[in-house]
Design an enzyme around this catalytic site. Structure first.
Site, PDB file in Angstrom:
ATOM      1  CB  SER A 143     -27.179  -8.491 -34.959  1.00  0.00           C
ATOM      2  OG  SER A 143     -28.253  -8.922 -34.131  1.00  0.00           O
ATOM      3  CE1 TYR A 155     -25.061  -5.187 -31.227  1.00  0.00           C
ATOM      4  CE2 TYR A 155     -27.229  -6.178 -31.477  1.00  0.00           C
ATOM      5  CZ  TYR A 155     -25.855  -6.266 -31.555  1.00  0.00           C
ATOM      6  OH  TYR A 155     -25.270  -7.439 -31.975  1.00  0.00           O
TER       7      TYR A 155
HETATM    8  N1  LIG Z   1     -23.709 -13.070 -28.987  1.00  0.00           N
HETATM    9  C1  LIG Z   1     -24.820 -12.756 -29.650  1.00  0.00           C
HETATM   10  O1  LIG Z   1     -25.961 -13.130 -29.268  1.00  0.00           O
HETATM   11  C2  LIG Z   1     -24.710 -11.967 -30.925  1.00  0.00           C
HETATM   12  C3  LIG Z   1     -25.867 -11.881 -31.735  1.00  0.00           C
HETATM   13  C4  LIG Z   1     -25.803 -11.149 -32.910  1.00  0.00           C
HETATM   14  C5  LIG Z   1     -24.626 -10.541 -33.282  1.00  0.00           C
HETATM   15  N2  LIG Z   1     -23.520 -10.638 -32.474  1.00  0.00           N
HETATM   16  C6  LIG Z   1     -22.307  -9.931 -32.911  1.00  0.00           C
HETATM   17  O2  LIG Z   1     -21.224 -10.828 -32.946  1.00  0.00           O
HETATM   18  C7  LIG Z   1     -20.004 -10.106 -32.756  1.00  0.00           C
HETATM   19  C8  LIG Z   1     -19.157 -10.829 -31.735  1.00  0.00           C
HETATM   20  O3  LIG Z   1     -19.837 -10.848 -30.510  1.00  0.00           O
HETATM   21  P1  LIG Z   1     -19.672 -12.005 -29.430  1.00  0.00           P
HETATM   22  O4  LIG Z   1     -21.022 -12.550 -29.164  1.00  0.00           O
HETATM   23  O5  LIG Z   1     -18.580 -12.910 -29.783  1.00  0.00           O
HETATM   24  O6  LIG Z   1     -19.283 -11.094 -28.168  1.00  0.00           O
HETATM   25  P2  LIG Z   1     -18.108 -11.188 -27.090  1.00  0.00           P
HETATM   26  O7  LIG Z   1     -17.928 -12.597 -26.654  1.00  0.00           O
HETATM   27  O8  LIG Z   1     -18.414 -10.141 -26.082  1.00  0.00           O
HETATM   28  O9  LIG Z   1     -16.838 -10.758 -27.945  1.00  0.00           O
HETATM   29  C9  LIG Z   1     -16.711  -9.444 -28.439  1.00  0.00           C
HETATM   30  C10 LIG Z   1     -15.323  -9.270 -28.986  1.00  0.00           C
HETATM   31  O10 LIG Z   1     -15.204  -7.906 -29.438  1.00  0.00           O
HETATM   32  C11 LIG Z   1     -14.069  -7.327 -28.841  1.00  0.00           C
HETATM   33  N3  LIG Z   1     -14.267  -5.913 -28.580  1.00  0.00           N
HETATM   34  C12 LIG Z   1     -15.277  -5.325 -27.893  1.00  0.00           C
HETATM   35  N4  LIG Z   1     -15.053  -4.009 -27.780  1.00  0.00           N
HETATM   36  C13 LIG Z   1     -13.868  -3.766 -28.411  1.00  0.00           C
HETATM   37  C14 LIG Z   1     -13.086  -2.608 -28.615  1.00  0.00           C
HETATM   38  N5  LIG Z   1     -13.452  -1.409 -28.124  1.00  0.00           N
HETATM   39  N6  LIG Z   1     -11.927  -2.712 -29.297  1.00  0.00           N
HETATM   40  C15 LIG Z   1     -11.515  -3.916 -29.759  1.00  0.00           C
HETATM   41  N7  LIG Z   1     -12.220  -5.056 -29.604  1.00  0.00           N
HETATM   42  C16 LIG Z   1     -13.369  -4.974 -28.921  1.00  0.00           C
HETATM   43  C17 LIG Z   1     -13.867  -8.087 -27.531  1.00  0.00           C
HETATM   44  O11 LIG Z   1     -12.497  -8.073 -27.149  1.00  0.00           O
HETATM   45  P3  LIG Z   1     -11.846  -7.224 -25.949  1.00  0.00           P
HETATM   46  O12 LIG Z   1     -12.876  -7.127 -24.860  1.00  0.00           O
HETATM   47  O13 LIG Z   1     -10.639  -8.025 -25.576  1.00  0.00           O
HETATM   48  O14 LIG Z   1     -11.508  -5.912 -26.575  1.00  0.00           O
HETATM   49  C18 LIG Z   1     -14.264  -9.507 -27.941  1.00  0.00           C
HETATM   50  O15 LIG Z   1     -13.157 -10.168 -28.509  1.00  0.00           O
HETATM   51  C19 LIG Z   1     -20.409  -8.690 -32.368  1.00  0.00           C
HETATM   52  O16 LIG Z   1     -20.270  -7.841 -33.480  1.00  0.00           O
HETATM   53  C20 LIG Z   1     -21.872  -8.825 -31.981  1.00  0.00           C
HETATM   54  O17 LIG Z   1     -22.591  -7.626 -32.212  1.00  0.00           O
HETATM   55  C21 LIG Z   1     -23.544 -11.339 -31.319  1.00  0.00           C
END
Ligand SMILES: NC(=O)c1ccc[n+]([C@@H]2O[C@H](COP(=O)([O-])OP(=O)(O)OC[C@H]3O[C@@H](n4cnc5c(N)ncnc54)[C@H](OP(=O)(O)O)[C@@H]3O)[C@@H](O)[C@H]2O)c1
Length: 264
Positions: A143, A155
């Site tokens: 991130s 985080y």
């Molecule tokens: N969205 C942003 O603004 C942003 C910015 C910077 C970085 N990121 C990074 O991008 C990545 C993806 O995030 P996203 O934005 O796509 O978020 P999201 O829509 O909330 O998706 C998160 C994914 O991680 C899985 N997950 C969460 N906890 C888990 C656990 N305990 N075991 C297995 N799977 C788990 C969730 O699946 P289940 O709930 O089905 O387990 C879901 O598929 C993350 O690493 C996040 O830190 C996001």
């Protein structure tokens, strides 16, 4: 029935939603078979079925809580034993702007387990096979908050780990054909924000990217062999300047005696 993929199998964690679901779609479109990992089995199964139909690829699902030791080891065993694995996308993650004094300690621990421990152990699980076969890639989703602590140290700390860990991994595989990429998304419109207790609509919309655009850009970076991909960074010279300054700084940190200002 799916044909044999030349691309091999991509393991995508956090594939049940957001960025991971887009990776799964794009990688199937590129010809990868898939192993999709997350907790919500129903969502994974729905996506798997959709991708099998759309792209005629083999898609399997592992429902696992990556914060749970037994589940994590089950995923490790499955993917380390699978010689077809050519790509691991360590995407699963959770966030939150908790400050340490008031954070729920269990939530903080889960964040560290998923964002740091699982990413590390899954990398460890596939890396020897990738090196032995001298092919493939690992993509770690960090991130931009790896470089900013204003939203809380937990985080940010996990994502700084992802950046440093991945950078060191790049050195490890430098003499091989294995590629390692770290991706630094900025604000991306997914469920992540709501789950973290924040509101993406409160962020200036001119800095919010769609998950589709984010993943498409990251995959262009991967195809070009980029080590560090920041899809929102317009001027790549700024990254070079930053990394270069860090090297210069590091070069000045060692001495055989304390600096004069620390004289007792
Ligand atoms: N969205 C942003 O603004 C942003 C910015 C910077 C970085 N990121 C990074 O991008 C990545 C993806 O995030 P996203 O934005 O796509 O978020 P999201 O829509 O909330 O998706 C998160 C994914 O991680 C899985 N997950 C969460 N906890 C888990 C656990 N305990 N075991 C297995 N799977 C788990 C969730 O699946 P289940 O709930 O089905 O387990 C879901 O598929 C993350 O690493 C996040 O830190 C996001």
């Amino acid at each position: 029935m799916s044909g044999q993929s030349n691309k091999g199998t991509a393991v995508v964690t956090g594939a049940s939603a957001g960025i991971g679901a887009v990776y799964a779609d794009r990688l199937a479109g590129q010809g990868y078979d898939l192993v999709l990992v997350a907790r919500r089995a129903d969502r994974l199964e729905d996506l798997a079925e959709k991708l099998r139909n759309a792209y005629d690829r083999k898609v399997s699902v592992i429902s696992a809580d990556l914060a749970n030791d037994n589940d994590l080891r089950r995923v490790e065993q499955a993917i380390s034993a699978d010689d077809s694995v050519t790509l691991l996308v360590n995407n699963a993650g959770l966030g939150g702007a908790q400050v340490v004094a008031t954070a729920d300690a269990d939530v903080a621990e889960r964040m560290i387990k998923v964002n740091v421990v699982a990413l590390t152990r899954l990398t460890r699980a596939v890396l020897p096979g990738l090196i032995a076969r001298n092919r493939g890639a690992i993509v770690n989703i960090a991130s931009v908050l790896a470089y900013d602590t204003s939203f809380g140290g937990i985080y940010s700390g996990t994502k700084a780990y992802v950046v440093n860990f991945t950078e060191a991994l790049q050195r490890e595989v430098a003499d091989t054909q294995v590629k390692v990429q770290v991706v630094l998304p900025g604000a991306t419109r997914t469920d992540f924000w709501e789950i973290a207790g924040s509101d993406i609509d409160s962020v200036p919309q001119e800095i919010v990217m769609s998950a589709d655009n984010l993943v498409d850009a990251a995959l262009v970076g991967l195809a070009r062999g980029e080590a560090v991909t920041v899809p929102g960074l317009a001027d790549p010279a700024k990254l070079d300047t930053f990394l270069g300054a860090r090297q210069v700084f590091f070069g000045s940190l060692h001495a055989n005696k304390p600096a004069a200002r620390y004289a007792a």
